[in-house]
Design a protein around this motif. Structure first.
Motif, PDB file in Angstrom:
ATOM      1  N   GLY A   1       0.824  -1.199   0.000  1.00  0.00           N
ATOM      2  CA  GLY A   1       0.000   0.000   0.000  1.00  0.00           C
ATOM      3  C   GLY A   1       0.857   1.248   0.000  1.00  0.00           C
TER       4      GLY A   1
ATOM      5  N   VAL B   1      -7.554   4.427  -0.228  1.00  0.00           N
ATOM      6  CA  VAL B   1      -8.396   3.282   0.115  1.00  0.00           C
ATOM      7  C   VAL B   1      -9.530   3.124  -0.897  1.00  0.00           C
ATOM      8  CG1 VAL B   1      -7.796   3.469   2.554  1.00  0.00           C
ATOM      9  CG2 VAL B   1      -9.893   4.547   1.729  1.00  0.00           C
TER      10      VAL B   1
ATOM     11  N   TRP C   1      -6.351   0.123  -1.973  1.00  0.00           N
ATOM     12  CA  TRP C   1      -5.034  -0.039  -1.362  1.00  0.00           C
ATOM     13  C   TRP C   1      -5.118   0.222   0.142  1.00  0.00           C
ATOM     14  CZ3 TRP C   1      -1.436  -2.350  -4.088  1.00  0.00           C
ATOM     15  CH2 TRP C   1      -1.416  -2.221  -5.477  1.00  0.00           C
ATOM     16  N   ARG C   2      -4.089  -0.221   0.856  1.00  0.00           N
ATOM     17  CA  ARG C   2      -3.984   0.016   2.287  1.00  0.00           C
ATOM     18  C   ARG C   2      -3.081   1.220   2.565  1.00  0.00           C
ATOM     19  NH1 ARG C   2      -2.715  -6.289   3.370  1.00  0.00           N
ATOM     20  NH2 ARG C   2      -1.612  -5.892   1.424  1.00  0.00           N
TER      21      ARG C   2
ATOM     22  N   LEU D   1     -14.638  -1.272   5.323  1.00  0.00           N
ATOM     23  CA  LEU D   1     -13.248  -1.430   4.886  1.00  0.00           C
ATOM     24  C   LEU D   1     -12.680  -2.741   5.430  1.00  0.00           C
ATOM     25  CD1 LEU D   1     -11.586   2.097   5.398  1.00  0.00           C
ATOM     26  CD2 LEU D   1     -12.021   0.930   3.216  1.00  0.00           C
TER      27      LEU D   1
ATOM     28  N   THR E   1      -6.837  -2.237   6.734  1.00  0.00           N
ATOM     29  CA  THR E   1      -6.679  -1.265   5.655  1.00  0.00           C
ATOM     30  C   THR E   1      -5.948  -0.023   6.146  1.00  0.00           C
ATOM     31  OG1 THR E   1      -8.671  -2.015   4.510  1.00  0.00           O
ATOM     32  CG2 THR E   1      -7.916   0.208   4.012  1.00  0.00           C
TER      33      THR E   1
END
Length: 542
Positions: free
Chosen positions: A296, A339, A343-344, A372, A376
């Motif tokens: 991420g 996010v 993605w984190r 979520l 995350t």
């Protein structure tokens, strides 16, 4: 009784005094078998898997040794370690005379005009003078080379030649979120902090791809030699993903890598989108695998030892509370964009004000995007975490990565800035665990030393360069080991294949000459594995 085993022969079989699987409720085993990168069987007796021995089986008889999963370093900087592999080894210096002498020696065998840079894993508080060198002192060491003295990722000192190349003069103003240090007379000291280092990064000569790969080969092998099998690199420039990919292709990565792309230079929505576009292209190309994957994005809400954002002022500086590197509304927009693409996000927060503001941001993200996936949003460090902040993070389900090695090396520096009480309150691990947080362990190299057992030793003793501080925050050995294994795999979403030793899991394991769970504390600090195995391949062997 022998655990169920396949009929095929093993590629590697280890007989040991104890195999700690870290599977809840499971007693230690005495033998473990590996085939094709996976664990295939375990047995309670040392000879319980001998039927799996074939003509090509490597048998390791280690009757006095202990086997554990390979450790994760869940917050470190492998790329930075690789870049400094061949730097002037100033981390060995005890005072500035020795420090500058090492630079002078390197200059004597370096062609004039070429850059000289140092290793990055040192602390000025550990030098006799307890300060950084100045531009004038570096000029005295060599006037024929640009010199970059780097400490960690965000602190530099340059000599005059390097300042000129970077275009930094007495008239240069620091960028937002950066510091160009001056003395009491307003003159440059040569020190640059946080975003002020960016002009230097732009003019530094780029090593060749072959040099970068060899740096990663050496650095990853050094991590493996301490028992680390997976690193979560928390500051990877997006362009360096290709370097890591090339290193993987050449078999130069001794450890698994989970990469957080640096978002520190992405300040506008357009810049964040451009970064995410490159990450999406990586994902679409299917370049992630179990050896190298893109985790991420990494942001930072505040500074470190001397710039972490505090609710109360710094010691002896009644008007200084540290620095927030983002306006909360802008960080909220950036995190939300990340996010939103799936993605984190990991965000550095060191001071209690920094953590409070970050949790405000995370709460807003969760409200905007209910559902979520767990993990995350991650707090990186969460150093000075007050009870109400811990409760908020736990309620949000936000994991926290902690790093005692950086506290160990930085305690004296932090005490000078924050005082003894707040420094001792850093990393309240006992409280975090008792209150139900998901914690994972790391080093934050180069701020602290990497190594499986130096971290376990520190978390269980609270020993530092300033002595034992905050002993009430110490945790037990089994808990400390879990932070680097079971908990680490939960953080990366890999509990099914990593973090414990069970049939079908990746064959990532370490062999220790003593049992880390009950050996003397004095032995734990310097304890190194006799063997580290990643994906069934021995990547370190003493």
């Amino acid at each position: 009784m022998t655990d169920p085993a396949p009929a095929s022969t093993a590629g590697l079989l280890i007989r040991a005094a104890a195999v700690h699987t870290l599977v809840p409720g499971e007693p230690p085993r005495r033998a473990i078998a590996v085939t094709g990168g996976r664990i295939t069987a375990l047995a309670p007796a040392p000879d319980g898997l001998d039927a799996l021995i074939g003509p090509d089986t490597e048998v390791v008889d280690a009757p006095g040794s202990t086997v554990l999963p390979a450790f994760d370093d869940t917050h470190t900087h492998l790329v930075l370690a690789a870049q400094s592999v061949h730097g002037v080894p100033v981390h060995r210096a005890r005072d500035l005379t020795e420090f500058l002498g090492l630079i002078r020696e390197r200059a004597a065998r370096t062609p004039a005009g070429e850059w000289i840079h140092t290793t990055v894993n040192w602390q000025e508080a550990l030098l006799t003078e307890q300060r950084m060198p100045t531009t004038a002192e570096l000029d005295a060491a060599t006037a024929d080379h640009p010199v970059l003295v780097r400490r960690g990722a965000y602190n530099m000192v340059l000599n005059s030649a390097a300042l000129r190349l970077a275009g930094i003069t007495e008239a240069t103003e620091a960028p937002p979120g950066g510091v160009i240090e001056r003395d009491e007379h307003g003159r440059l000291t040569g020190r640059l902090v946080n975003r002020a280092v960016e002009p230097v990064e732009r003019v530094l000569p780029r090593p060749t791809l072959a040099e970068r790969i060899e740096g990663l080969r050496a650095a990853s092998a050094a991590f493996a030699a301490t028992g680390i099998g997976t690193v979560r690199d928390c500051l990877v420039p997006v362009e360096d993903l290709d370097v890591l990919d090339a290193a993987r292709a050449e078999g130069a990565l001794a450890v698994r890598v989970r990469a957080l792309v640096s978002g520190f230079a992405a300040r506008t929505p357009e810049q964040v989108d451009a970064l995410l576009d490159r990450m999406d292209a990586w994902r679409a190309a299917g370049r992630d695998d179990d050896r190298l994957s893109l985790w991420g994005v990494k942001f930072g809400i505040d500074g470190g030892f001397e710039a972490g954002a505090l609710e109360e002022p710094y010691q002896g500086q009644p008007c200084y509370h540290g620095r927030l590197l983002w306006e909360p509304v802008e960080l909220l927009a950036a995190v939300d964009r990340v996010v939103g693409r799936g993605w984190r996000v990991g965000v550095h927060a060191w001071g209690d004000r920094g953590l409070r503001v970050l949790l405000d941001v995370f709460e807003q993200v969760v409200k905007r995007r209910p559902g979520l996936p767990p993990g995350t949003l991650v707090v990186e460090h969460g150093g000075l975490a007050r009870p109400e902040q811990r409760a908020r993070a736990i309620a949000l389900g936000v994991p926290v990565t902690v790093q005692h090695p950086l506290l160990h090396d930085g305690a004296l520096t932090q005490q000078r800035a924050w005082g003894e009480e707040r420094t001792a309150a850093l990393f309240p691990l006992r409280e975090w665990l008792d209150e139900g947080a998901l914690l994972t362990g790391g080093s934050d190299f180069p701020v602290g030393p990497y190594g499986a057992m130096v971290s376990v030793w520190g978390m269980t003793t609270r020993d530092t360069t300033a002595g034992v501080i905050g002993p009430e925050h110490a945790i037990g050995r089994a808990e400390a080991v879990a932070l680097h294994t079971v908990n680490a795999a939960r953080l990366t979403g890999e509990s099914g294949v990593r973090g414990s030793l069970r049939p079908g899991a990746y064959a990532d394991l370490t062999v220790w000459p003593l049992d880390p769970l009950d050996c003397p504390a004095d032995a734990l600090r310097e304890l190194l594995p006799s063997r580290t195995v990643v994906n069934g391949r021995t990547v370190h062997h003493m």
